[in-house]
Design an enzyme around this catalytic site. Structure first.
Site, mmCIF file in Angstrom:
data_model
loop_
_atom_site.group_PDB
_atom_site.id
_atom_site.type_symbol
_atom_site.label_atom_id
_atom_site.label_comp_id
_atom_site.label_asym_id
_atom_site.label_seq_id
_atom_site.Cartn_x
_atom_site.Cartn_y
_atom_site.Cartn_z
ATOM 1 N N GLU A 47 0.837 -1.212 0.000
ATOM 2 C CA GLU A 47 0.000 0.000 0.000
ATOM 3 C C GLU A 47 0.867 1.256 0.000
ATOM 4 O O GLU A 47 0.553 2.237 -0.671
ATOM 5 C CB GLU A 47 -0.943 0.001 1.205
ATOM 6 C CG GLU A 47 -1.979 -1.123 1.178
ATOM 7 C CD GLU A 47 -2.768 -1.164 -0.121
ATOM 8 O OE1 GLU A 47 -3.304 -0.108 -0.530
ATOM 9 O OE2 GLU A 47 -2.844 -2.229 -0.743
ATOM 10 N N TRP A 89 1.727 1.830 -3.464
ATOM 11 C CA TRP A 89 0.727 2.570 -4.252
ATOM 12 C C TRP A 89 0.895 4.077 -4.053
ATOM 13 O O TRP A 89 0.737 4.870 -4.980
ATOM 14 C CB TRP A 89 -0.690 2.148 -3.869
ATOM 15 C CG TRP A 89 -1.157 0.937 -4.630
ATOM 16 C CD1 TRP A 89 -1.148 -0.355 -4.195
ATOM 17 C CD2 TRP A 89 -1.689 0.914 -5.970
ATOM 18 N NE1 TRP A 89 -1.643 -1.177 -5.181
ATOM 19 C CE2 TRP A 89 -1.985 -0.431 -6.272
ATOM 20 C CE3 TRP A 89 -1.934 1.900 -6.937
ATOM 21 C CZ2 TRP A 89 -2.525 -0.819 -7.500
ATOM 22 C CZ3 TRP A 89 -2.469 1.511 -8.163
ATOM 23 C CH2 TRP A 89 -2.751 0.162 -8.434
ATOM 24 N N TRP A 140 -19.841 11.816 -20.496
ATOM 25 C CA TRP A 140 -20.225 12.026 -19.100
ATOM 26 C C TRP A 140 -21.604 12.672 -19.062
ATOM 27 O O TRP A 140 -21.970 13.415 -19.971
ATOM 28 C CB TRP A 140 -19.214 12.924 -18.384
ATOM 29 C CG TRP A 140 -17.795 12.426 -18.428
ATOM 30 C CD1 TRP A 140 -16.778 12.930 -19.181
ATOM 31 C CD2 TRP A 140 -17.239 11.316 -17.699
ATOM 32 N NE1 TRP A 140 -15.623 12.212 -18.966
ATOM 33 C CE2 TRP A 140 -15.867 11.213 -18.062
ATOM 34 C CE3 TRP A 140 -17.756 10.405 -16.771
ATOM 35 C CZ2 TRP A 140 -15.020 10.243 -17.537
ATOM 36 C CZ3 TRP A 140 -16.900 9.443 -16.247
ATOM 37 C CH2 TRP A 140 -15.563 9.368 -16.632
ATOM 38 N N ASN A 178 -10.876 3.257 2.700
ATOM 39 C CA ASN A 178 -10.506 3.154 1.279
ATOM 40 C C ASN A 178 -11.465 2.288 0.462
ATOM 41 O O ASN A 178 -11.787 2.609 -0.694
ATOM 42 C CB ASN A 178 -9.090 2.643 1.134
ATOM 43 C CG ASN A 178 -8.647 2.650 -0.318
ATOM 44 O OD1 ASN A 178 -8.476 1.629 -0.942
ATOM 45 N ND2 ASN A 178 -8.520 3.839 -0.887
ATOM 46 N N TRP A 185 -15.166 12.294 -13.175
ATOM 47 C CA TRP A 185 -14.453 12.053 -11.914
ATOM 48 C C TRP A 185 -13.976 13.324 -11.238
ATOM 49 O O TRP A 185 -13.746 13.351 -10.027
ATOM 50 C CB TRP A 185 -13.292 11.085 -12.124
ATOM 51 C CG TRP A 185 -12.314 11.477 -13.186
ATOM 52 C CD1 TRP A 185 -12.348 11.122 -14.503
ATOM 53 C CD2 TRP A 185 -11.158 12.318 -13.033
ATOM 54 N NE1 TRP A 185 -11.290 11.690 -15.183
ATOM 55 C CE2 TRP A 185 -10.546 12.423 -14.308
ATOM 56 C CE3 TRP A 185 -10.586 12.992 -11.957
ATOM 57 C CZ2 TRP A 185 -9.397 13.175 -14.534
ATOM 58 C CZ3 TRP A 185 -9.437 13.741 -12.176
ATOM 59 C CH2 TRP A 185 -8.852 13.827 -13.460
ATOM 60 N N TRP A 243 -9.090 8.546 -8.131
ATOM 61 C CA TRP A 243 -10.271 8.853 -8.952
ATOM 62 C C TRP A 243 -10.104 8.364 -10.380
ATOM 63 O O TRP A 243 -11.027 7.817 -10.978
ATOM 64 C CB TRP A 243 -10.587 10.351 -8.882
ATOM 65 C CG TRP A 243 -11.377 10.653 -7.644
ATOM 66 C CD1 TRP A 243 -10.894 11.102 -6.443
ATOM 67 C CD2 TRP A 243 -12.783 10.440 -7.464
ATOM 68 N NE1 TRP A 243 -11.927 11.190 -5.535
ATOM 69 C CE2 TRP A 243 -13.085 10.801 -6.129
ATOM 70 C CE3 TRP A 243 -13.824 10.002 -8.283
ATOM 71 C CZ2 TRP A 243 -14.383 10.719 -5.604
ATOM 72 C CZ3 TRP A 243 -15.112 9.924 -7.766
ATOM 73 C CH2 TRP A 243 -15.380 10.280 -6.445
#
Length: 482
Positions: free
Chosen positions: A285, A288, A316, A352, A370, A393
């Site tokens: 993690e 990331w 969108w 998360n 987003w 996102w």
DNA sequence: GCCTTTTTTTG
DNA sequence: AAAAAAAGG
């Protein structure tokens, strides 16, 4: 004191410019000032507009206020203190150099595009004036430009990136916080912290501080809590929003109250035969987080633009302010979504797993760009971080690097039943639904009479029909490819 | 780091 | 008949 002493050359002064490195432990800029024989003058310069379009949000400011106070207190315990000033940063540093006679400026790097540009300009300008200027890495395990694929290009996919990190895994030793700090009163005292107006005028952040203690001591306490608690079983529990299954270190990391390198060194010390897989899962993690900063550095336009340009033509939906507000306020009628959005509003943080679910709902079921979600998170999260927020996102929306394919649509009912199986998380944040039995708590619209009886004010129908929302998202995606 | 539907395997 | 695996969006 003999008079002759005042003629002896005093130690030279160095400005230590604190930004998102609000700690004394393992702080390379501060340490460099000390190691080079300077008396450090710790300064903080308030210049929110230098973040460009991404000036810090309200929750971030509320946190920073307390974190700065904590840093100042820690400096005072060691015989120094923090001086606050208003920006612009360059002019303020120049004026401080002139009034204090400082010969050097040290800081730890930031990686947001606007800050990288600003820092480069500050460095060049001050060096041209003959000032010693040095910047350091305090925020990352590896600098973004030191990780390259075989062709010498930045990585765009996490797994090979992570493998490359593991193969070059060589972390320096952490340097403990200095016990005492030399001090100088030379130059202006600056303004009081309150003058920066970071703390909310109305106490809307009241619910935050039951959950969080900003500052370096709070960060180390959170790490200890994690090591003694959620670390064992992290690999499986980290997806459970109804448990304390995560480290809850994200805001501390964002503000640099603790070094990722320090976290790694503590975890490696705590590694046992029983928790190895959990430690590895947590390190991944952190990986990331590194990847997010790598991407932001190499693709600095991604906070505002699709990483995958094919999505520039994506259909969108036009935004309805009312619908967006329902999502923001946790009144969509979909319990797991509403629980997450209310947790965010009340505590400045969201688990998360739930971030992924609410983001999928906004970008797939509602088919909103987003950016609307990213902006809301930016304003409301205490851990709002341009690198992580952008990656998160774009990942969910399917527009990012190594993103979830667009057709991966989270089913909020299924996700809730999988990751909040007893409905405890929903009951905590949407308490009006706690009177519903568990399977119904995930999809209360299926028994309108029961819902009316238990929670007459809760939306009787979800904002979007689950099946229809999914189908229209997939149809829009098909058109893009077609 | 998903969901749904279809196909195959298992008891 | 149910569970697991595969396929495909």
């Amino acid at each position: 004191m003999p008079a002759a002493q005042s003629d002896a050359p005093a130690n030279p002064l160095a400005l230590v410019w604190f930004r998102n490195d609000l700690r004394l432990d393992d702080n390379p800029a501060l340490q460099a000032a000390l190691d080079n024989g300077y008396v450090p003058i710790p300064v903080y310069i308030h210049a929110p507009d230098e973040g460009g379009d991404w000036a810090p949000g309200a929750a971030s400011d509320a946190w920073r206020h307390r974190s700065l106070a904590a840093l100042d207190a820690a400096l005072r315990q060691r015989g120094s203190h923090l001086r606050y000033f208003f920006g612009p940063s360059l002019a303020t540093l120049q004026s401080l150099i002139a009034t204090t006679g400082a010969e050097a400026v040290f800081w730890n790097r930031r990686y947001e595009p606007a800050h990288e540009r600003r820092d480069a300009n500050v460095k060049t300008t001050l060096r041209q004036q003959g000032i010693r200027v040095e910047s350091f890495n305090a925020a990352l395990l590896f600098e973004p430009w030191t990780v390259r694929n075989k062709q010498g290009l930045p990585f765009k996919v996490f797994t090979p990136y992570w493998k490359a990190l593991l193969s070059q895994w060589q972390l320096g030793l952490c340097v403990d916080a200095p016990a005492r700090l030399p001090h100088s009163d030379e130059g202006p005292a600056g303004v009081p912290l309150e003058a920066l107006k970071l703390a909310p005028e109305r106490d809307w952040d009241r619910g935050f501080w039951d959950e969080w203690t900003p500052g370096e001591a709070g960060a180390h306490a959170a790490l200890e809590t994690f090591v003694d608690g959620a670390l064992r079983g992290y690999r499986e529990q980290r997806d459970r929003p109804d448990r304390i299954g995560t480290s809850r270190l994200s805001p501390h990391l964002h503000f640099g109250e603790i070094a990722p390198r320090r976290i790694v060194s503590v975890l490696e010390r705590e590694r046992t035969a029983g928790n190895g897989a959990d430690v590895d899962a947590y390190l991944r993690e952190l990986g990331w987080r590194e990847f997010a900063h790598h991407l932001l550095h190499h693709f600095p336009e991604t906070p505002d633009r699709n990483f995958d340009a094919r999505f520039n033509d994506f259909a969108w939906s036009p935004v309805s302010a009312a619908q967006l507000a329902q999502w923001q306020q946790g009144r969509t009628g979909v319990p797991i979504i509403d629980a997450g959005m209310r947790e965010l509003w009340q505590t400045g943080w969201m688990h998360n797993r739930v971030r992924m679910i609410v983001a999928s709902f906004l970008t797939k079921h509602l088919r909103y760009h987003w950016r609307h979600g990213a902006r809301w998170f930016w304003d409301t999260l205490v851990d709002a971080d341009l690198a992580n927020n952008t990656l998160g996102w774009q990942w969910v929306a399917g527009t990012g690097a190594d993103a979830a394919p667009y057709f991966r649509v989270f089913n909020p009912v299924l996700q809730a039943s999988k990751f909040d199986p007893d409905g405890d998380y929903i009951a905590r944040w949407v308490p009006e639904l706690s009177g519903l039995p568990v399977p119904l708590r995930f999809s209360p619209w299926q028994d309108p009479a029961a819902l009316r009886r238990v929670a007459p004010d809760y939306p009787p129908q979800p904002l979007v029909d689950m099946g229809a929302g999914r189908d229209s998202a997939l149809a829009a995606y098909r058109k893009l490819r077609g």
